[in-house]
Design an enzyme around this catalytic site. Structure first.
Site, PDB file in Angstrom:
ATOM      1  N   CYS A 117       9.368 -35.608  19.072  1.00 24.98           N
ATOM      2  CA  CYS A 117       8.889 -34.448  19.211  1.00 24.98           C
ATOM      3  C   CYS A 117       9.240 -33.511  17.812  1.00 24.98           C
ATOM      4  O   CYS A 117      10.142 -33.439  17.372  1.00 24.98           O
ATOM      5  CB  CYS A 117       9.457 -33.685  20.123  1.00 24.98           C
ATOM      6  N   ARG A 399       6.973 -40.142  28.246  1.00 24.89           N
ATOM      7  CA  ARG A 399       8.290 -40.511  27.398  1.00 24.89           C
ATOM      8  C   ARG A 399       9.524 -40.114  27.981  1.00 24.89           C
ATOM      9  O   ARG A 399      10.446 -40.578  27.640  1.00 24.89           O
ATOM     10  CB  ARG A 399       7.952 -40.070  26.062  1.00 24.89           C
TER      11      ARG A 399
HETATM   12  N1  EPU Z   1      20.117 -30.237  12.684  1.00 23.77           N
HETATM   13  C1  EPU Z   1      20.646 -30.099  11.042  1.00 23.77           C
HETATM   14  N2  EPU Z   1      21.040 -31.181  10.509  1.00 23.77           N
HETATM   15  C2  EPU Z   1      21.159 -32.328  11.370  1.00 23.77           C
HETATM   16  C3  EPU Z   1      20.793 -32.345  12.583  1.00 23.77           C
HETATM   17  C4  EPU Z   1      20.288 -31.278  13.272  1.00 23.77           C
HETATM   18  O1  EPU Z   1      20.489 -29.107  10.487  1.00 23.77           O
HETATM   19  O2  EPU Z   1      21.596 -33.200  10.599  1.00 23.77           O
HETATM   20  C5  EPU Z   1      19.895 -28.925  13.345  1.00 23.77           C
HETATM   21  C6  EPU Z   1      18.373 -29.044  13.923  1.00 23.77           C
HETATM   22  O3  EPU Z   1      17.457 -28.765  12.943  1.00 23.77           O
HETATM   23  C7  EPU Z   1      18.328 -28.287  15.042  1.00 23.77           C
HETATM   24  C8  EPU Z   1      19.811 -28.414  15.262  1.00 23.77           C
HETATM   25  O4  EPU Z   1      20.681 -28.597  14.494  1.00 23.77           O
HETATM   26  O5  EPU Z   1      18.102 -26.851  14.531  1.00 23.77           O
HETATM   27  C9  EPU Z   1      20.230 -29.154  16.814  1.00 23.77           C
HETATM   28  O6  EPU Z   1      19.506 -30.375  16.478  1.00 23.77           O
HETATM   29  P1  EPU Z   1      20.276 -31.743  17.392  1.00 23.77           P
HETATM   30  O7  EPU Z   1      20.750 -32.594  16.331  1.00 23.77           O
HETATM   31  O8  EPU Z   1      21.262 -31.168  18.140  1.00 23.77           O
HETATM   32  O9  EPU Z   1      18.808 -32.344  17.950  1.00 23.77           O
HETATM   33  P2  EPU Z   1      18.673 -33.757  18.036  1.00 23.77           P
HETATM   34  O10 EPU Z   1      19.888 -34.719  18.146  1.00 23.77           O
HETATM   35  O11 EPU Z   1      17.724 -34.067  17.224  1.00 23.77           O
HETATM   36  C10 EPU Z   1      18.735 -33.918  20.548  1.00 23.77           C
HETATM   37  C11 EPU Z   1      17.613 -34.007  21.693  1.00 23.77           C
HETATM   38  C12 EPU Z   1      16.588 -33.042  21.615  1.00 23.77           C
HETATM   39  C13 EPU Z   1      17.273 -31.570  22.219  1.00 23.77           C
HETATM   40  C14 EPU Z   1      18.400 -31.231  20.800  1.00 23.77           C
HETATM   41  C15 EPU Z   1      19.067 -30.188  21.254  1.00 23.77           C
HETATM   42  C16 EPU Z   1      17.756 -36.456  21.873  1.00 23.77           C
HETATM   43  C17 EPU Z   1      16.853 -37.584  21.559  1.00 23.77           C
HETATM   44  N3  EPU Z   1      16.993 -35.400  21.566  1.00 23.77           N
HETATM   45  O12 EPU Z   1      17.968 -33.627  19.357  1.00 23.77           O
HETATM   46  O13 EPU Z   1      15.818 -33.197  22.993  1.00 23.77           O
HETATM   47  O14 EPU Z   1      16.306 -30.461  22.031  1.00 23.77           O
HETATM   48  O15 EPU Z   1      19.352 -32.264  20.893  1.00 23.77           O
HETATM   49  O16 EPU Z   1      19.653 -29.976  22.574  1.00 23.77           O
HETATM   50  O17 EPU Z   1      18.947 -36.305  22.241  1.00 23.77           O
HETATM   51  C18 EPU Z   1      14.186 -33.383  24.408  1.00 23.77           C
HETATM   52  O18 EPU Z   1      14.726 -34.041  24.993  1.00 23.77           O
HETATM   53  O19 EPU Z   1      12.700 -32.944  24.660  1.00 23.77           O
HETATM   54  C19 EPU Z   1      14.450 -33.142  23.075  1.00 23.77           C
HETATM   55  C20 EPU Z   1      13.676 -32.731  22.296  1.00 23.77           C
END
Ligand code: EPU
Length: 432
Positions: A117, A399
């Site tokens: 997404c 998904r």
């Molecule tokens: N971020 C950074 N650098 C990084 C990683 C993240 O700046 O290296 C920032 C992102 O841009 C964002 C924040 O940190 O502003 C949080 O991102 P995070 O890494 O926690 O998100 P993610 O791991 O990519 C997971 C979930 C998402 C959910 C987020 C936050 C999975 C596969 N995805 O994403 O879930 O929104 O954590 O809780 O676990 C969903 O299920 O609909 C979904 C999008």
């Protein structure tokens, strides 16, 4: 292609059983790459993100055996190469967990950049990369590939995350399982699925402590061996159905949940006037009174989850007065707002903030699911609206939500999944 057709305005009544957590499943399936032998994973949700990940593992040589609809035996012992650069990887965000898992197992990983997404700006992985480098890897991101190599093996390190990233926390944990010595990660994310991944790895023989707090400590071990593990229930799936009944009115028993994980959502719905009675692993959610306005700010766990932001915003469209939403995790996550406006909502977005003026009712319209949770919000809007709502782009919804249509129909919703004829195929039939 399919679309959902919803005739709105019916209160929901009955029982909905929650499936295993998507965001735990999509991390624990790649984590099986670290295990020597077969691991049995139970309570796996039947969603397309899981199917895609299992296909990726199979293409890499893993053996995957279906025990029953929600139980799989996964054995990655036969995987010989640290390479996963298939097209399919760009469709799914969680494919990035293969970087940590392959780096941990082989000391190297060549993985296609993840998809998933998109919430406006690019989703960075700098914190993942920072962690891998601290553990001793060299990392290069080029031509759509992430290449990570630790020629002299991985070693324990002190890592401070600049943002409490879910993905970086899990990915570094995976890479560090076999790293020589102790790894300490500070300012980690604390979501329930992070604890679930740590519990899974520990059940297979890892030594990880502190998951669920701000600091995780990993003592490297030599080997993980097979075992069995059951995933936690999906907090966001449960929250989505809680929001649905808050919008439509009626009363739902939501079964197979961990009520503690729901606190951040429960508190906000109660503030809106929704009644919630908690049991040991279920809750009764009822809404009879009019909804009250509230303010919501999304934050990392235990704050209100960003993955519930579109759903709660949709319900707030029907609350009395002016509500505000502040997105505290992503730069923006409001693409769904235009769709709600088509249905008669009154929402103004300014940067990370949305101001919602409650309206009397929503009206059915043709709308699009722009991402997974935006799609869930469209379903809630359709269930609450007067008239018929047609939702396109439902692949996104499938998904992450198992049997959404069937679960909602069983509690009184008038929702159908309808095939959309492919225009090219129609043309062939006409010509033929
Ligand atoms: N971020 C950074 N650098 C990084 C990683 C993240 O700046 O290296 C920032 C992102 O841009 C964002 C924040 O940190 O502003 C949080 O991102 P995070 O890494 O926690 O998100 P993610 O791991 O990519 C997971 C979930 C998402 C959910 C987020 C936050 C999975 C596969 N995805 O994403 O879930 O929104 O954590 O809780 O676990 C969903 O299920 O609909 C979904 C999008």
């Amino acid at each position: 292609m399919t679309k959902y057709v919803i005739k709105g305005g019916r209160p929901l009544r009955g029982t909905i059983e929650i499936s295993g957590a998507k965001n735990a499943a999509v991390a624990i399936i790649p984590a099986a790459m670290l295990v020597d032998g077969a691991c049995r994973i139970e309570n796996i949700p039947q969603i397309s993100d899981v199917t895609m990940l299992l296909n990726i593992l199979k293409r890499m040589g893993a053996r995957v055996r279906t025990v029953d609809r929600h139980t799989m035996d996964i054995d990655c012992s036969n995987v010989k190469r640290a390479r996963a650069d298939f097209d399919i990887m760009t469709k799914i965000r969680a494919s990035y967990y293969l970087i940590g898992a392959l780096l941990g197992r082989f000391g190297e990983a060549v993985v296609a950049m993840p998809g998933g997404c998109n919430f406006g700006s690019v989703r960075p992985i700098d914190q993942h990369v920072k962690g891998f480098i601290a553990l001793g890897a060299e990392v290069e991101v080029k031509n759509g590939l992430v290449v990570a190599r630790a020629e002299n093996g991985l070693h324990g390190a002190e890592i401070y995350l600049d943002v409490a990233s879910v993905g970086a926390t899990i990915n570094i944990m995976l890479a560090a399982c076999f790293a020589e010595g102790v790894t300490r990660i500070e300012n980690v994310a604390r979501e329930p699925h992070i604890v679930d991944v740590a519990n899974f790895l520990n059940a297979m023989g890892a030594d990880i402590r502190g998951a669920g707090t701000n600091v995780i400590k990993i003592r490297g071990v030599k080997r993980l061996s097979g075992g069995s593990y059951a995933l936690i229930p999906d907090q966001i799936e449960a929250g989505t159905y809680m929001a649905a009944v808050a919008g439509t009115g009626g009363s739902l028993v939501i079964k197979n949940i961990i009520p503690k994980h729901m606190d951040c959502i429960t508190g906000k719905l109660e503030e809106m006037g929704v009644s919630i009675e908690e049991g040991e692993d279920q809750m009764l959610v009822s809404r009879v009174k009019p909804l009250r306005r509230i303010n919501v700010k999304t934050l990392p766990y235990p704050g209100f989850p960003t993955d519930m932001q579109p759903q709660i915003a949709t319900v707030l469209c029907l609350a009395h007065g002016t509500s505000t939403i502040t997105e505290g995790v992503w730069d923006t996550r409001y693409k769904y707002v235009n769709e709600l406006l088509k249905m008669g909502a009154n929402i103004t977005v300014d940067g990370r903030k949305a101001i919602i003026e409650g309206v009397d009712h929503l009206t059915g319209a043709n709308v699009t699911a722009w991402d997974l949770r935006a799609g869930a919000a469209m379903v809630i809007a359709g269930l609450c609206a007067q008239g018929v709502t047609e939702i396109e782009g439902v692949d996104y919804i499938e998904r992450g939500y198992e049997d959404l249509v069937e679960k909602l129909r069983a509690v009184g919703a008038d929702i159908e999944s309808v095939d959309i004829p492919d225009p090219e195929e129609q043309e062939i039939i006409k010509i033929g």
